[in-house]
Write a protein that holds these residues in place. Structure first.
Motif, PDB file in Angstrom:
ATOM      1  N   GLY A 163      30.768 -40.079   8.660  1.00  8.14           N
ATOM      2  CA  GLY A 163      32.011 -40.583   9.229  1.00  8.14           C
ATOM      3  C   GLY A 163      31.953 -40.730  10.744  1.00  8.14           C
ATOM      4  N   GLN A 164      31.115 -39.890  11.379  1.00  6.84           N
ATOM      5  CA  GLN A 164      31.020 -39.936  12.845  1.00  6.84           C
ATOM      6  C   GLN A 164      30.124 -41.073  13.338  1.00  6.84           C
ATOM      7  OE1 GLN A 164      29.628 -35.971  13.373  1.00  6.84           O
ATOM      8  NE2 GLN A 164      31.655 -35.062  13.057  1.00  6.84           N
ATOM      9  N   GLN A 165      29.412 -41.694  12.405  1.00  4.70           N
ATOM     10  CA  GLN A 165      28.487 -42.758  12.787  1.00  4.70           C
ATOM     11  C   GLN A 165      29.201 -44.059  13.115  1.00  4.70           C
ATOM     12  OE1 GLN A 165      24.914 -43.244  12.906  1.00  4.70           O
ATOM     13  NE2 GLN A 165      25.143 -41.061  13.266  1.00  4.70           N
ATOM     14  N   GLY A 166      28.673 -44.774  14.058  1.00  7.41           N
ATOM     15  CA  GLY A 166      28.996 -46.193  14.137  1.00  7.41           C
ATOM     16  C   GLY A 166      30.179 -46.656  14.940  1.00  7.41           C
ATOM     17  N   GLY A 167      31.362 -46.129  14.707  1.00  3.57           N
ATOM     18  CA  GLY A 167      32.545 -46.688  15.342  1.00  3.57           C
ATOM     19  C   GLY A 167      32.841 -48.064  14.774  1.00  3.57           C
ATOM     20  N   SER A 168      32.570 -49.127  15.559  1.00  6.45           N
ATOM     21  CA  SER A 168      32.851 -50.478  15.057  1.00  6.45           C
ATOM     22  C   SER A 168      31.794 -50.918  14.047  1.00  6.45           C
ATOM     23  CB  SER A 168      32.901 -51.469  16.221  1.00  6.45           C
ATOM     24  OG  SER A 168      31.641 -51.493  16.859  1.00  6.45           O
ATOM     25  N   ASN A 169      30.694 -50.190  14.001  1.00 14.62           N
ATOM     26  CA  ASN A 169      29.608 -50.514  13.080  1.00 14.62           C
ATOM     27  C   ASN A 169      29.404 -49.390  12.066  1.00 14.62           C
ATOM     28  OD1 ASN A 169      28.343 -52.962  13.169  1.00 14.62           O
ATOM     29  ND2 ASN A 169      27.234 -52.453  15.069  1.00 14.62           N
ATOM     30  N   PRO A 170      30.283 -49.264  11.089  1.00 17.28           N
ATOM     31  CA  PRO A 170      30.142 -48.150  10.143  1.00 17.28           C
ATOM     32  C   PRO A 170      28.835 -48.257   9.359  1.00 17.28           C
ATOM     33  CG  PRO A 170      31.820 -49.699   9.388  1.00 17.28           C
ATOM     34  CD  PRO A 170      31.396 -50.146  10.750  1.00 17.28           C
ATOM     35  N   PRO A 171      28.295 -47.116   8.904  1.00 19.46           N
ATOM     36  CA  PRO A 171      27.025 -47.144   8.168  1.00 19.46           C
ATOM     37  C   PRO A 171      27.098 -48.074   6.964  1.00 19.46           C
ATOM     38  CG  PRO A 171      27.739 -44.889   8.545  1.00 19.46           C
ATOM     39  CD  PRO A 171      28.850 -45.776   9.011  1.00 19.46           C
ATOM     40  N   LEU A 200      18.981 -43.152   7.786  1.00 19.75           N
ATOM     41  CA  LEU A 200      19.791 -42.064   7.238  1.00 19.75           C
ATOM     42  C   LEU A 200      19.205 -40.707   7.638  1.00 19.75           C
ATOM     43  CD1 LEU A 200      21.884 -41.670   4.329  1.00 19.75           C
ATOM     44  CD2 LEU A 200      19.881 -40.259   4.061  1.00 19.75           C
ATOM     45  N   ILE A 201      17.896 -40.598   7.538  1.00 23.23           N
ATOM     46  CA  ILE A 201      17.238 -39.324   7.845  1.00 23.23           C
ATOM     47  C   ILE A 201      17.321 -39.034   9.343  1.00 23.23           C
ATOM     48  CG2 ILE A 201      15.054 -38.048   7.705  1.00 23.23           C
ATOM     49  CD1 ILE A 201      14.205 -40.095   5.506  1.00 23.23           C
ATOM     50  N   GLU A 202      17.026 -40.058  10.147  1.00 20.72           N
ATOM     51  CA  GLU A 202      16.902 -39.833  11.593  1.00 20.72           C
ATOM     52  C   GLU A 202      18.230 -39.845  12.332  1.00 20.72           C
ATOM     53  OE1 GLU A 202      13.980 -42.827  12.379  1.00 20.72           O
ATOM     54  OE2 GLU A 202      12.395 -41.678  11.354  1.00 20.72           O
ATOM     55  N   LYS A 203      19.069 -40.836  12.053  1.00 20.96           N
ATOM     56  CA  LYS A 203      20.338 -40.907  12.791  1.00 20.96           C
ATOM     57  C   LYS A 203      21.265 -39.740  12.450  1.00 20.96           C
ATOM     58  CE  LYS A 203      20.732 -45.837  13.747  1.00 20.96           C
ATOM     59  NZ  LYS A 203      21.407 -47.068  13.316  1.00 20.96           N
ATOM     60  N   LEU A 204      21.239 -39.312  11.187  1.00 22.37           N
ATOM     61  CA  LEU A 204      22.122 -38.206  10.810  1.00 22.37           C
ATOM     62  C   LEU A 204      21.451 -36.850  11.066  1.00 22.37           C
ATOM     63  CD1 LEU A 204      23.782 -39.326   7.421  1.00 22.37           C
ATOM     64  CD2 LEU A 204      24.463 -39.869   9.750  1.00 22.37           C
ATOM     65  N   LYS A 205      20.170 -36.891  11.445  1.00 26.44           N
ATOM     66  CA  LYS A 205      19.394 -35.640  11.573  1.00 26.44           C
ATOM     67  C   LYS A 205      19.662 -34.760  10.343  1.00 26.44           C
ATOM     68  CE  LYS A 205      19.119 -35.450  16.640  1.00 26.44           C
ATOM     69  NZ  LYS A 205      19.736 -36.773  16.910  1.00 26.44           N
ATOM     70  N   GLU A 244      12.039 -46.524   3.283  1.00 21.86           N
ATOM     71  CA  GLU A 244      11.867 -47.761   4.044  1.00 21.86           C
ATOM     72  C   GLU A 244      12.239 -47.538   5.498  1.00 21.86           C
ATOM     73  OE1 GLU A 244      13.657 -51.240   2.222  1.00 21.86           O
ATOM     74  OE2 GLU A 244      13.547 -52.358   4.096  1.00 21.86           O
ATOM     75  N   LYS A 245      11.355 -48.025   6.383  1.00 25.28           N
ATOM     76  CA  LYS A 245      11.654 -47.918   7.815  1.00 25.28           C
ATOM     77  C   LYS A 245      12.722 -48.958   8.138  1.00 25.28           C
ATOM     78  CE  LYS A 245       9.263 -47.824  12.275  1.00 25.28           C
ATOM     79  NZ  LYS A 245       9.864 -46.569  12.716  1.00 25.28           N
ATOM     80  N   ASN A 246      13.935 -48.460   8.356  1.00 25.67           N
ATOM     81  CA  ASN A 246      15.085 -49.336   8.556  1.00 25.67           C
ATOM     82  C   ASN A 246      16.162 -48.495   9.247  1.00 25.67           C
ATOM     83  OD1 ASN A 246      17.585 -50.760   8.126  1.00 25.67           O
ATOM     84  ND2 ASN A 246      16.600 -51.877   6.464  1.00 25.67           N
ATOM     85  N   ASP A 247      16.730 -49.041  10.325  1.00 24.20           N
ATOM     86  CA  ASP A 247      17.698 -48.268  11.113  1.00 24.20           C
ATOM     87  C   ASP A 247      19.029 -48.047  10.413  1.00 24.20           C
ATOM     88  OD1 ASP A 247      15.998 -47.825  13.156  1.00 24.20           O
ATOM     89  OD2 ASP A 247      16.674 -49.533  14.388  1.00 24.20           O
ATOM     90  N   GLN A 248      19.282 -48.785   9.356  1.00 25.48           N
ATOM     91  CA  GLN A 248      20.554 -48.607   8.667  1.00 25.48           C
ATOM     92  C   GLN A 248      20.663 -47.204   8.067  1.00 25.48           C
ATOM     93  OE1 GLN A 248      20.888 -51.662   5.709  1.00 25.48           O
ATOM     94  NE2 GLN A 248      21.382 -53.247   7.209  1.00 25.48           N
ATOM     95  N   VAL A 249      21.865 -46.657   8.127  1.00 25.68           N
ATOM     96  CA  VAL A 249      22.127 -45.381   7.469  1.00 25.68           C
ATOM     97  C   VAL A 249      22.441 -45.715   6.016  1.00 25.68           C
ATOM     98  CG1 VAL A 249      23.675 -43.395   7.383  1.00 25.68           C
ATOM     99  CG2 VAL A 249      22.989 -44.343   9.594  1.00 25.68           C
ATOM    100  N   ASN A 250      21.403 -45.642   5.175  1.00 25.83           N
ATOM    101  CA  ASN A 250      21.611 -46.089   3.798  1.00 25.83           C
ATOM    102  C   ASN A 250      20.603 -45.455   2.844  1.00 25.83           C
ATOM    103  OD1 ASN A 250      22.959 -47.473   1.813  1.00 25.83           O
ATOM    104  ND2 ASN A 250      22.147 -49.505   2.325  1.00 25.83           N
ATOM    105  N   ALA A 251      20.984 -45.390   1.592  1.00 26.45           N
ATOM    106  CA  ALA A 251      20.106 -44.920   0.505  1.00 26.45           C
ATOM    107  C   ALA A 251      20.722 -45.417  -0.782  1.00 26.45           C
ATOM    108  CB  ALA A 251      20.043 -43.396   0.477  1.00 26.45           C
ATOM    109  N   TYR A 252      19.877 -45.631  -1.792  1.00 26.14           N
ATOM    110  CA  TYR A 252      20.434 -46.018  -3.092  1.00 26.14           C
ATOM    111  C   TYR A 252      19.503 -45.598  -4.207  1.00 26.14           C
ATOM    112  CZ  TYR A 252      17.401 -50.180  -2.382  1.00 26.14           C
ATOM    113  OH  TYR A 252      16.342 -51.026  -2.133  1.00 26.14           O
TER     114      TYR A 252
END
Ligand SMILES: [Zn+2]
Length: 275
Positions: free
Chosen positions: A233-241, A123-128, A102-110
């Motif tokens: 863990g390095q993602q997000g700061g105040s906005n964790p994945p 998840l694919i793009e932000k984490l490379k 799914e095209k979605n900016d969230q770092v997620n999978a299930y």
């Protein structure tokens, strides 16, 4: 008095006949007994319905499987992992597995119960993510499904909701009625339970172990699980994945993974040799 006691005992027994383990220990050695109040069919039909609704919505928003190469990559990795699911439970080889992106900016999978996988492009793009890292996260998700952790969480939540009052009302009812009442409860809450309840630390540890073994057997480097969680863990700061809201994590996880990896390396090396 005596009759009441027998009834109470039969209810307690019926609750605990739900305690079994869902998977073979295999090399990862996971064998914890699980509390299951809802049937596998109840949970699977709820999940399938919810997954289909998600696909339909994504499709109408034109966010489903938008990049053919990316979809092929995710499906290829998933298939290699799924091929080894029989190591943990034979019936998984007959599951109706589905893998979508799914095209979605969230770092997620299930992976929903019964093998319905969704990977978000975030998840694919932000984490490379490398192939090995994608295998680590998808393998971890598949492991949750093989262990039926969603069903376990729903069962515990239903039991808590019914509570002792529920048990008192049900005294004298057959065990089937108890299970049916739990099913009605869970159905009312729907699959929102699946997403609302975070995995427990123990479930996470199990998914890490089984996920590592799946990756290793499928020829993906188990060390990627460590770099994946570090990136997460390095993602997000105040906005964790988003992923971390259903997969509570802490520094101990990486240390645990590092301890588990050496025992999985021979499986990985063997898989690589066979390639
Ligand atoms: Zn998890």
């Amino acid at each position: 008095m005596k009759k009441q006691l027998i009834i109470s005992l039969s209810i307690i027994t019926s609750l605990f006949t739900g305690c079994a383990t869902t998977t073979n220990p295999s090399a990862s050695g996971v064998e914890r007994k699980q509390f299951m109040m809802l049937s596998e069919q109840q949970v699977e039909s709820m999940s399938t319905e919810s997954y289909l609704a998600t696909l339909k919505e994504a499709s109408s928003k034109k966010t489903l499987n938008t990049d053919a190469a990316q979809v092929a990559r995710v499906r290829g990795i998933s298939q290699k992992l799924i091929q080894h699911s029989g190591q943990f439970r034979q019936d998984a080889l007959q599951w109706k597995w589905e893998v979508n992106v799914e095209k979605n900016d969230q770092v997620n999978a299930y992976c929903m119960p019964g093998g319905k996988i969704m990977v978000f492009t975030g998840l694919i793009e932000k984490l490379k993510a490398t192939d090995d890292e994608l295998a680590a996260v998808i393998g971890h998700e598949i492991a949750h499904a093989l262990r039926e952790h969603g069903r376990e969480r729903m069962s515990i939540a239903s039991a808590q909701q019914m509570g002792l009052a529920g048990l008192a009302v049900l005294a004298g009812a057959s065990s089937n009625k108890t299970a049916a009442a739990a099913g009605v409860q869970a159905a009312a809450l729907g699959s929102s339970l699946f997403f609302a309840l975070p995995n427990s630390r123990e479930q996470e540890r199990e998914a890490d172990r089984i996920g590592l073994e799946l990756s290793a057997r499928a020829g993906f480097n188990p060390n990627a699980a460590v770099s994946l969680w570090q990136k997460m863990g390095q993602q997000g700061g105040s906005n964790p994945p988003e992923f971390l809201s259903t997969h509570p994590s802490n520094d101990a996880r990486i240390t645990d993974l590092q301890k588990m990896i050496p025992s999985m390396m021979p499986l990985y090396q063997e898989a690589i040799r066979k390639k």
